[in-house]
Write a protein that holds these residues in place. Structure first.
Motif, PDB file in Angstrom:
ATOM      1  N   ASP A 104       0.881  -1.159   0.000  1.00  0.00           N
ATOM      2  CA  ASP A 104       0.000   0.000   0.000  1.00  0.00           C
ATOM      3  C   ASP A 104       0.922   1.214   0.000  1.00  0.00           C
ATOM      4  OD1 ASP A 104      -1.938   1.933   0.390  1.00  0.00           O
ATOM      5  OD2 ASP A 104      -2.175   1.513   2.533  1.00  0.00           O
ATOM      6  N   MET A 105       1.071   1.848  -1.170  1.00  0.00           N
ATOM      7  CA  MET A 105       2.068   2.897  -1.317  1.00  0.00           C
ATOM      8  C   MET A 105       1.677   4.164  -0.547  1.00  0.00           C
ATOM      9  SD  MET A 105       4.510   1.577  -2.954  1.00  0.00           S
ATOM     10  CE  MET A 105       5.474   3.062  -3.259  1.00  0.00           C
ATOM     11  N   ILE A 106       2.640   4.767   0.099  1.00  0.00           N
ATOM     12  CA  ILE A 106       2.456   6.039   0.797  1.00  0.00           C
ATOM     13  C   ILE A 106       2.711   7.148  -0.223  1.00  0.00           C
ATOM     14  CG2 ILE A 106       3.314   7.501   2.666  1.00  0.00           C
ATOM     15  CD1 ILE A 106       4.115   4.856   4.087  1.00  0.00           C
ATOM     16  N   PRO A 107       1.780   8.059  -0.439  1.00  0.00           N
ATOM     17  CA  PRO A 107       1.871   9.000  -1.566  1.00  0.00           C
ATOM     18  C   PRO A 107       2.815  10.177  -1.336  1.00  0.00           C
ATOM     19  CG  PRO A 107      -0.128   9.432  -0.332  1.00  0.00           C
ATOM     20  CD  PRO A 107       0.508   8.219   0.303  1.00  0.00           C
ATOM     21  N   ILE A 108       4.030   9.884  -0.934  1.00  0.00           N
ATOM     22  CA  ILE A 108       5.033  10.937  -0.782  1.00  0.00           C
ATOM     23  C   ILE A 108       6.352  10.475  -1.389  1.00  0.00           C
ATOM     24  CG2 ILE A 108       4.048  12.025   1.279  1.00  0.00           C
ATOM     25  CD1 ILE A 108       6.017  10.483   2.982  1.00  0.00           C
ATOM     26  N   GLU A 109       7.061  11.426  -1.968  1.00  0.00           N
ATOM     27  CA  GLU A 109       8.434  11.203  -2.401  1.00  0.00           C
ATOM     28  C   GLU A 109       9.351  11.723  -1.302  1.00  0.00           C
ATOM     29  OE1 GLU A 109       9.043  13.110  -6.146  1.00  0.00           O
ATOM     30  OE2 GLU A 109       8.207  11.436  -7.290  1.00  0.00           O
ATOM     31  N   CYS A 110      10.259  10.882  -0.859  1.00  0.00           N
ATOM     32  CA  CYS A 110      11.220  11.258   0.173  1.00  0.00           C
ATOM     33  C   CYS A 110      12.522  11.625  -0.525  1.00  0.00           C
ATOM     34  CB  CYS A 110      11.443  10.108   1.145  1.00  0.00           C
ATOM     35  SG  CYS A 110       9.916   9.489   1.896  1.00  0.00           S
ATOM     36  N   VAL A 111      12.877  12.889  -0.431  1.00  0.00           N
ATOM     37  CA  VAL A 111      14.088  13.390  -1.088  1.00  0.00           C
ATOM     38  C   VAL A 111      15.157  13.618  -0.033  1.00  0.00           C
ATOM     39  CG1 VAL A 111      15.093  15.274  -2.431  1.00  0.00           C
ATOM     40  CG2 VAL A 111      12.803  14.427  -2.981  1.00  0.00           C
ATOM     41  N   CYS A 112      16.326  13.113  -0.310  1.00  0.00           N
ATOM     42  CA  CYS A 112      17.454  13.262   0.613  1.00  0.00           C
ATOM     43  C   CYS A 112      18.605  13.909  -0.152  1.00  0.00           C
ATOM     44  CB  CYS A 112      17.861  11.906   1.168  1.00  0.00           C
ATOM     45  SG  CYS A 112      18.912  11.995   2.632  1.00  0.00           S
ATOM     46  N   ARG A 113      19.172  14.962   0.407  1.00  0.00           N
ATOM     47  CA  ARG A 113      20.176  15.750  -0.307  1.00  0.00           C
ATOM     48  C   ARG A 113      21.481  15.854   0.488  1.00  0.00           C
ATOM     49  NH1 ARG A 113      17.149  18.647  -4.130  1.00  0.00           N
ATOM     50  NH2 ARG A 113      14.929  18.872  -3.616  1.00  0.00           N
ATOM     51  N   MET A 199      18.750  12.206  -3.865  1.00  0.00           N
ATOM     52  CA  MET A 199      18.071  10.950  -4.172  1.00  0.00           C
ATOM     53  C   MET A 199      16.612  11.068  -3.769  1.00  0.00           C
ATOM     54  SD  MET A 199      18.723   7.459  -2.020  1.00  0.00           S
ATOM     55  CE  MET A 199      17.898   8.221  -0.614  1.00  0.00           C
ATOM     56  N   LYS A 200      15.724  10.439  -4.532  1.00  0.00           N
ATOM     57  CA  LYS A 200      14.319  10.380  -4.130  1.00  0.00           C
ATOM     58  C   LYS A 200      13.874   8.921  -4.098  1.00  0.00           C
ATOM     59  CE  LYS A 200      12.332  11.061  -8.764  1.00  0.00           C
ATOM     60  NZ  LYS A 200      11.390  11.846  -9.581  1.00  0.00           N
ATOM     61  N   ILE A 201      13.175   8.554  -3.048  1.00  0.00           N
ATOM     62  CA  ILE A 201      12.705   7.188  -2.875  1.00  0.00           C
ATOM     63  C   ILE A 201      11.280   7.216  -2.335  1.00  0.00           C
ATOM     64  CG2 ILE A 201      14.953   6.092  -2.583  1.00  0.00           C
ATOM     65  CD1 ILE A 201      14.664   6.355   0.404  1.00  0.00           C
ATOM     66  N   GLU A 202      10.626   6.060  -2.377  1.00  0.00           N
ATOM     67  CA  GLU A 202       9.257   5.939  -1.885  1.00  0.00           C
ATOM     68  C   GLU A 202       9.132   4.721  -0.974  1.00  0.00           C
ATOM     69  OE1 GLU A 202       6.208   6.244  -4.880  1.00  0.00           O
ATOM     70  OE2 GLU A 202       7.480   7.503  -6.163  1.00  0.00           O
ATOM     71  N   PHE A 203       8.138   4.794  -0.103  1.00  0.00           N
ATOM     72  CA  PHE A 203       7.895   3.709   0.843  1.00  0.00           C
ATOM     73  C   PHE A 203       6.455   3.220   0.739  1.00  0.00           C
ATOM     74  CE2 PHE A 203      11.458   6.048   2.573  1.00  0.00           C
ATOM     75  CZ  PHE A 203      12.314   5.035   2.978  1.00  0.00           C
ATOM     76  N   GLY A 204       6.254   1.995   1.182  1.00  0.00           N
ATOM     77  CA  GLY A 204       4.920   1.423   1.197  1.00  0.00           C
ATOM     78  C   GLY A 204       4.721   0.592   2.449  1.00  0.00           C
ATOM     79  N   ARG A 205       3.481   0.188   2.653  1.00  0.00           N
ATOM     80  CA  ARG A 205       3.148  -0.686   3.789  1.00  0.00           C
ATOM     81  C   ARG A 205       2.900  -2.094   3.274  1.00  0.00           C
ATOM     82  NH1 ARG A 205      -0.237   3.804   4.213  1.00  0.00           N
ATOM     83  NH2 ARG A 205       0.279   5.253   5.909  1.00  0.00           N
ATOM     84  N   LYS A 207       1.786  -5.490   5.098  1.00  0.00           N
ATOM     85  CA  LYS A 207       1.352  -6.091   6.363  1.00  0.00           C
ATOM     86  C   LYS A 207       1.731  -5.188   7.539  1.00  0.00           C
ATOM     87  CE  LYS A 207       1.667 -10.822   4.594  1.00  0.00           C
ATOM     88  NZ  LYS A 207       2.290 -12.169   4.739  1.00  0.00           N
ATOM     89  N   ASN A 208       1.437  -3.897   7.401  1.00  0.00           N
ATOM     90  CA  ASN A 208       1.684  -2.879   8.432  1.00  0.00           C
ATOM     91  C   ASN A 208       3.162  -2.649   8.708  1.00  0.00           C
ATOM     92  OD1 ASN A 208      -1.114  -2.410   8.930  1.00  0.00           O
ATOM     93  ND2 ASN A 208      -1.174  -4.300  10.138  1.00  0.00           N
ATOM     94  N   ARG A 209       4.010  -3.116   7.817  1.00  0.00           N
ATOM     95  CA  ARG A 209       5.453  -2.906   7.959  1.00  0.00           C
ATOM     96  C   ARG A 209       5.912  -1.924   6.893  1.00  0.00           C
ATOM     97  NH1 ARG A 209      10.468  -6.382   6.413  1.00  0.00           N
ATOM     98  NH2 ARG A 209       9.140  -6.944   4.668  1.00  0.00           N
ATOM     99  N   ILE A 210       6.693  -0.914   7.287  1.00  0.00           N
ATOM    100  CA  ILE A 210       7.199   0.080   6.351  1.00  0.00           C
ATOM    101  C   ILE A 210       8.408  -0.500   5.618  1.00  0.00           C
ATOM    102  CG2 ILE A 210       8.296   2.345   6.110  1.00  0.00           C
ATOM    103  CD1 ILE A 210       5.357   2.525   6.749  1.00  0.00           C
ATOM    104  N   VAL A 211       8.327  -0.510   4.279  1.00  0.00           N
ATOM    105  CA  VAL A 211       9.437  -1.036   3.484  1.00  0.00           C
ATOM    106  C   VAL A 211       9.741  -0.074   2.334  1.00  0.00           C
ATOM    107  CG1 VAL A 211       8.968  -3.461   4.017  1.00  0.00           C
ATOM    108  CG2 VAL A 211       7.868  -2.402   2.037  1.00  0.00           C
ATOM    109  N   LEU A 212      10.994  -0.019   1.942  1.00  0.00           N
ATOM    110  CA  LEU A 212      11.396   0.731   0.756  1.00  0.00           C
ATOM    111  C   LEU A 212      10.758   0.072  -0.459  1.00  0.00           C
ATOM    112  CD1 LEU A 212      13.207   2.956  -0.518  1.00  0.00           C
ATOM    113  CD2 LEU A 212      14.998   1.223  -0.685  1.00  0.00           C
ATOM    114  N   SER A 213      10.088   0.867  -1.291  1.00  0.00           N
ATOM    115  CA  SER A 213       9.301   0.301  -2.380  1.00  0.00           C
ATOM    116  C   SER A 213       9.611   0.997  -3.703  1.00  0.00           C
ATOM    117  CB  SER A 213       7.802   0.423  -2.053  1.00  0.00           C
ATOM    118  OG  SER A 213       7.514  -0.138  -0.792  1.00  0.00           O
ATOM    119  N   ASP A 214       8.753   0.749  -4.679  1.00  0.00           N
ATOM    120  CA  ASP A 214       8.884   1.342  -6.004  1.00  0.00           C
ATOM    121  C   ASP A 214      10.185   0.852  -6.657  1.00  0.00           C
ATOM    122  OD1 ASP A 214       7.633   3.164  -7.933  1.00  0.00           O
ATOM    123  OD2 ASP A 214       9.368   4.440  -7.606  1.00  0.00           O
ATOM    124  N   VAL A 215      10.903   1.741  -7.337  1.00  0.00           N
ATOM    125  CA  VAL A 215      12.175   1.398  -7.966  1.00  0.00           C
ATOM    126  C   VAL A 215      13.234   2.409  -7.529  1.00  0.00           C
ATOM    127  CG1 VAL A 215      11.065   0.357  -9.976  1.00  0.00           C
ATOM    128  CG2 VAL A 215      11.707   2.776 -10.049  1.00  0.00           C
TER     129      VAL A 215
END
Length: 387
Positions: A104-113, A199-205, A207-215
């Motif tokens: 279940d994707m979280i609709p935010i892009e996490c940007v780290c600079r 860098m920009k990355i995305e996360f998803g849920r 089974k209620n666990r936060i994991v690095l997702s997408d590509v």
């Protein structure tokens, strides 16, 4: 692919349901910029992008980062006719997909600079401008809400929490993981004399666990070989094009191939790390227990070469040290020796018996990690984030 259910699609990928617990993420030959205002097809990009993503996720999984990545999907398992030659398969049937956990994707892009560049400069102008190239001492994290129609607006942690986009616990994990992923990839790029600018990355849920997702591919970051912006190899080259000719797109593809090859080296340290345990006398039971725990912890932290050698005396030990291979990253533990210390110009560290303890593994990994980015990365994950 018609027999698989399409569950989601984006500008550069398609997601199909494989089973109730797995999905297939398939890359496309598409490239875009400006929220899709500019878009083109580059033949071969899907293969390169998928391989880059798999290289990155395999490395992050090795470092114990929680991700949705399971494995590459081997094209040979996808009902390819047996009469096709190996050459044909390698040229035309390379994998453009990987197997992953459904999220279940979280609709935010996490940007780290690490370096101030791009949109950050546009948002920090007068009266107190941030100059291009400013280096953040600690990676700077920002969040952007995924909404192309509003150009992915910048949002604060407070906005994310007040609008129930994430919980406080989830946000804490996302912040921690974003910084860890950046530091790990930054260190891997540094081993190849490249600067990871941002860098920009995305996360998803899952089974209620936060994991690095997408590509995570060459669309996901800015990379400057030798720290020189003029040598950039990432999608910024495409963004900067004034004339999008076929020759220009061919150059973009070559850059993506360069990054693909570079990411294949992420899991390979510059110097191979090893721990050598030299035994000069019979071991006490408590020392045996400590050594067993030491070896287990080291194995968990990607130090695969752990050997024990029985040594007749100090003179033989000195001879062994003299013959240590300078092309390896060695941490030496000596048991059964008390009193005077023995130093080695080759062994990175020397631990006599009286200093051996259950925390020696930490000292070993801290020392080895100075030369081995894989050990360093696994260590910071184990000490900063526990799943």
């Amino acid at each position: 692919m018609s027999d698989l259910e399409l569950v989601a699609h984006g500008k550069t990928k398609l997601i199909y349901k494989l089973t109730d617990s797995t999905v297939k993420i398939l890359s496309k030959d598409s490239i875009s910029a400006g929220d899709g205002a500019r878009k083109h097809e580059i033949k071969g990009k899907a293969i390169i992008s998928n391989d880059t993503t798999c290289n990155v996720f395999e490395y992050l999984n090795q470092c114990k980062i929680p991700t949705h990545f399971i494995r590459r999907i081997d094209p040979l398992r996808n009902r390819i006719p047996q009469h096709l030659s190996v050459d044909f398969i390698s040229q035309n049937c390379s994998s453009i997909s990987f197997e992953a956990l459904p999220c279940d994707m979280i609709p935010i892009e996490c940007v780290c600079r690490r370096i101030a560049y791009g949109s950050f400069l546009k948002r920090h102008k007068e009266p107190f401008p941030v100059t291009e190239g400013f280096r953040f001492e600690r990676p700077k994290i920002e969040f952007f809400y995924k909404d192309d129609s509003n150009h992915d607006p910048l949002v604060t942690e407070e906005q994310l929490l007040c609008n129930s986009i994430v919980t406080a616990e989830e946000l804490s994990k996302i912040v921690t993981l974003t910084e860890l992923v950046f530091l790990i990839l930054e260190r891997a790029w540094h081993q190849q004399n490249c600067v990871l600018v941002d860098m920009k990355i995305e996360f998803g849920r899952n089974k209620n666990r936060i994991v690095l997702s997408d590509v995570v591919d060459n669309d996901s970051w800015r990379v400057w070989p030798e720290g020189d912006k003029r040598l950039m190899k990432d999608k910024q080259v495409y963004r900067n094009l004034t004339d999008v000719s076929q020759d220009a797109l061919s150059l973009v593809l070559k850059n993506y191939e360069w990054v693909q090859e570079a990411t294949r080296k992420f899991a390979k340290p510059h110097l191979a790390s090893k721990v050598v345990i030299y035994i000069l006398s019979d071991l006490q039971e408590d020392t045996k227990v400590i050594l067993e725990k030491l070896q287990q912890r080291l194995a968990d932290l990607n130090v695969s070469s752990i050997k024990q050698h029985r040594i007749a005396g100090i003179r033989q030990l000195m001879d062994v040290f003299a013959r240590l291979d300078s092309s390896t990253n060695t941490f030496a533990v000596v048991t059964g020796l008390s009193g005077s210390r023995i130093e080695s110009t080759v062994a990175q560290c020397f631990v006599p018996c009286e200093e051996l303890s259950e925390t020696t593994w930490l000292r070993a990994c801290q020392t080895l990690g100075m030369q081995d980015h894989v050990v360093w990365s696994t260590l910071i994950c184990s000490t900063h984030f526990t799943e």
